[in-house]
Design an enzyme around this catalytic site. Sequence first.
Site, PDB file in Angstrom:
ATOM      1  CG  HIS A   1     -15.056  56.395  60.656  1.00  0.00           C
ATOM      2  ND1 HIS A   1     -16.147  56.837  61.362  1.00  0.00           N
ATOM      3  CD2 HIS A   1     -14.063  56.276  61.553  1.00  0.00           C
ATOM      4  CE1 HIS A   1     -15.816  56.977  62.641  1.00  0.00           C
ATOM      5  NE2 HIS A   1     -14.546  56.647  62.770  1.00  0.00           N
TER       6      HIS A   1
ATOM      7  CE1 TYR B   1     -23.697  61.084  58.631  1.00  0.00           C
ATOM      8  CE2 TYR B   1     -24.804  63.195  58.884  1.00  0.00           C
ATOM      9  CZ  TYR B   1     -23.666  62.466  58.609  1.00  0.00           C
ATOM     10  OH  TYR B   1     -22.493  63.116  58.307  1.00  0.00           O
TER      11      TYR B   1
ATOM     12  N   PRO C   1     -24.807  71.577  58.222  1.00  0.00           N
ATOM     13  CG  PRO C   1     -24.701  71.419  60.542  1.00  0.00           C
ATOM     14  CD  PRO C   1     -25.312  72.216  59.446  1.00  0.00           C
TER      15      PRO C   1
ATOM     16  CE  LYS D   1     -19.684  66.522  50.654  1.00  0.00           C
ATOM     17  NZ  LYS D   1     -18.791  65.552  51.286  1.00  0.00           N
TER      18      LYS D   1
ATOM     19  CE1 TYR E   1     -21.578  62.155  55.224  1.00  0.00           C
ATOM     20  CE2 TYR E   1     -19.594  60.813  55.299  1.00  0.00           C
ATOM     21  CZ  TYR E   1     -20.539  61.596  55.933  1.00  0.00           C
ATOM     22  OH  TYR E   1     -20.430  61.838  57.284  1.00  0.00           O
TER      23      TYR E   1
END
Length: 393
Positions: free
Chosen positions: A72, A200, A292, A296, A388
Amino acid sequence: MRTQVGIIGSGPSGLILSQLLHLQGIDSVILERKTLDYVLTRIRAGVLEQSCVDLLRTAQAAENMDTQGEMHDGFDIAYNGKCHHVDLKALTGTGIMVYGQVEITRDLMDIRKKAGGVTIEEAEVTRVEGIETDHPVIYYTKDGVEHKLECDFVAGCDGFHGASRQQIPDDIIKTYEKVYPFGWLGIMSETPPVSHELIYTRHERGFSLCSMRHSKLSRYYLQVPLTDKVEDWSDERFWAELKRRLPDDVASQLITGPSIEKSIAQLRSFVCETMRYGNMFLVGDAAHIVPPTGAKGLNSAASDVYYLSQGLIAHYRNGDDTGLEQYTEKALSRVWKAERFSWWMTTLLHQLPLAEGEVGAFTSQMQSAELDYIFNSSAALKSLAENYIGLPY
Ligand code: RFL
Ligand code: PHB
């Protein structure tokens, strides 16, 4: 029984470590308290950093990931009813791999089995003796009988509730912890994901996450109160609540279906200092936990495995113990940054109870201001993206 490295736990940490050691001719035995089939029922991580992907390739365990995983280039953060894109590839030059923890674990178990590596299932480690010596002994119970495994080094890859961390005396160990006042209710469903990338969402009813494993398997999460039970959430209630939290244009695309798994996870930040005691090393969730939200956990476990495997390989190859001596420092330096990012993402996107001294939902205004800032500042967006995709090893 005797081996060079006694590994407690057959989760991703233990399995990746054993495979990296095996490729260098270093012998290990894995002791796992559950059956391997049971370990494969625990649905957890889904997002891998490039460094974790590279480590799996070094471990020669990437064949299925490379054919079935999905790269992605970005993800979305939705708030105020709209999606905002984080173009990871444009901001950092790399993306993330979507490939499930269950699949990684299965791939590594299969490879270990083919290579004749020893894993003892339903072997519950109860204690380790002689950790400060060159001959630690791991005691475990199988079928009600106590056995011992003698080794040079112990790798405590036994997760947050394992036995290895408990072996470190209280005056040596220092722990840091934050438990969040909400959980994540997750479901897996055999439906196409609502979007080709993760979303998110910050919403006044609570956080949600749209994730996936592949084009026909979706993973969705909702922030829920800790008092909620899985039984409180029928599939119908779950889908209705998810739709309410998503932007309208996303909700209208959502394809629902029966859940094939449903569970609630507590959110916790935890770090244990030290990660080494004598000849025992803590790896992954045994030493640290993250909520979560930043994806990570497994990725931090992978970086621990990288540092420890390098240290062990240098020890056996040429008697160089520098890597082992620096293990705690190197691993924790990266872990604390992952802890910071996960705590920050969690605090940014969840509905939080009013803190002491807080009037008029001050934190909520801070969240709005921060999101507005991130998506109007290339520096802030780049910082989010850089964390990220994962900081370098
Ligand atoms: P594990 O996977 O917990 O494995 C430990 C193993 O040790 C065994 N064990 C023992 N064996 C023998 N004797 C004993 N006394 C033992 N005690 C325990 C256990 O049975 C088990 O098999 O730890 P490990 O290997 O360090 O791996 C860590 C990861 O599992 C964890 O960090 C991630 O799943 C966290 N996580 C995520 N991480 C990511 O990087 N990306 C993600 O997208 C992501 N999503 C998640 C997550 C975790 C979640 N939950 C459930 C907390 C999503 C969720 C919902
Ligand atoms: C998942 O797909 O399970 C997942 C993805 C991203 C996260 C957490 C979990 O941040």
